[in-house]
Write an enzyme that holds these catalytic residues in place. Structure first.
Site: not given
Length: 350
Positions: A38, A209
């Protein structure tokens, strides 16, 4: 917009069929490996990170091994990834995990965000993926997916926009399969919902969307207001001794390229000659100006004038080993270098 349960089902269904399941940090989802991946993935693409990650875990297979490392060894493995504060924080974080948490990463968001270099989204990813406990994430890829999905206008760096994106991320976040869901959102942003030319026709969220429905994908997320980057200039001295070793100096821990090895910097040739006398006790030989090179940071351009100098006499003055280094290119040491330094060193062999 879909109900949260429907959103989750669409995303997870797509992930099961099309998501990435064989990334190096997915084979062993330990907190250490998830945390390392990460941090490396912040502002860096997966394809770039993979070889760095593999070399890093081969050298430092555990948080204990990393905590015991020299900063130079860490910076050397990081050279080329950029944003070197990440590497310095990586070492500090590993040391803090070992001293304050007995070598075990904590699972709570509060405890994770107390560690150097770990923000709210990174903490959420570690908790979700490594500990398999529910936590929302909001990295760059996820911001893009959610901004388009909800038609959330504005640059995510603005406080109000950032809060709205986090609120949506928290609302949609599931309890079940939270680890897969987190990975799925990141994969959607990285592979389909890309900055340019998004593959909306293959997206599981295309009908819901709002940006796709209005054909306004390019408007989301809003872009950071542009301003012209200032330009700074410096002269870097590529100084060689009669043994063909190159002189490097460690930069201060704070500021650009903090803790990395670099060439000395001066304003002009007069200052370059004075530095040779003061530092090495000898006159420089012929000075050769190389082609200038520009290095761009996030907040300014740096125009570098490389100045090649060959010392005529052997240097007998004692150097501070932790601050100065005669770098032998035939037997290179494993030290972290600023990117332009690596580039200029390679030109010596041409």
């Amino acid at each position: 917009m879909l109900a949260p349960e429907q959103f989750q089902q669409q995303v997870l269904g797509w992930f099961d069929q099309h998501g990435r399941h064989d990334l190096p940090w997915q084979t062993d989802r330990s907190p250490y490996r998830v945390w390392l991946s990460e941090i490396m993935l912040q502002q860096t693409q997966v394809k770039t990170v993979i070889p760095y990650f593999e070399r890093f875990v081969a050298t430092f297979p555990s948080v204990q091994a990393l905590a015991a490392a020299e900063e130079d060894a860490v910076l050397h493995l990081w050279t080329g990834l950029g944003y070197y504060a990440r590497a310095r924080n990586l070492l500090k974080c590993a040391q803090q995990v070992c001293t304050e948490f007995d070598g075990e990463f904590p699972a709570s968001i509060d405890a994770l965000t107390s560690l150097p270099g770990i923000g709210r989204s990174t903490a959420g990813a570690i908790r979700s993926i490594a500990f398999r406990q529910p936590a929302a994430i909001l990295d760059g890829n996820v911001k893009r997916v959610l901004a388009r999905y909800g038609a959330i206008a504005g640059w995510p760096g603005q406080t109000a926009v950032h809060k709205e994106l986090w609120a949506l991320a928290e609302t949609l976040n599931p309890v079940q399969r939270n680890d897969d869901y987190s990975q799925a959102l990141m994969d959607l942003g990285a592979t389909l919902c890309t900055r340019s030319r998004p593959a909306c026709e293959r997206c599981p969220l295309q009908t819901a969307c709002r940006a796709n429905s209005s054909g306004s994908q390019a408007d989301f997320p809003g872009r950071k207001p542009k301003k012209a980057l200032p330009v700074k200039a410096t002269t870097m001295l590529i100084i060689s001794n009669p043994e063909d070793e190159v002189f490097l100096a460690r930069r201060p821990s704070q500021g650009i390229w903090g803790g990395l090895w670099s060439f000395p910097e001066v304003e002009d040739t007069v200052a370059a000659a004075a530095l040779c006398l003061d530092t090495f006790g000898c006159e420089p030989g012929e000075m050769e100006h190389w082609e200038p090179l520009r290095h761009t940071f996030s907040h300014y351009h740096l125009d570098i004038q490389p100045l090649r100098i060959q010392l005529l006499a052997r240097v007998d003055q004692v150097m501070e080993q932790d601050r100065h280094l005669w770098y032998n290119r035939a037997r290179p040491e494993s030290v972290g270098m600023a990117a332009p330094v690596s580039k200029l060193l390679k030109l010596l062999d041409i």
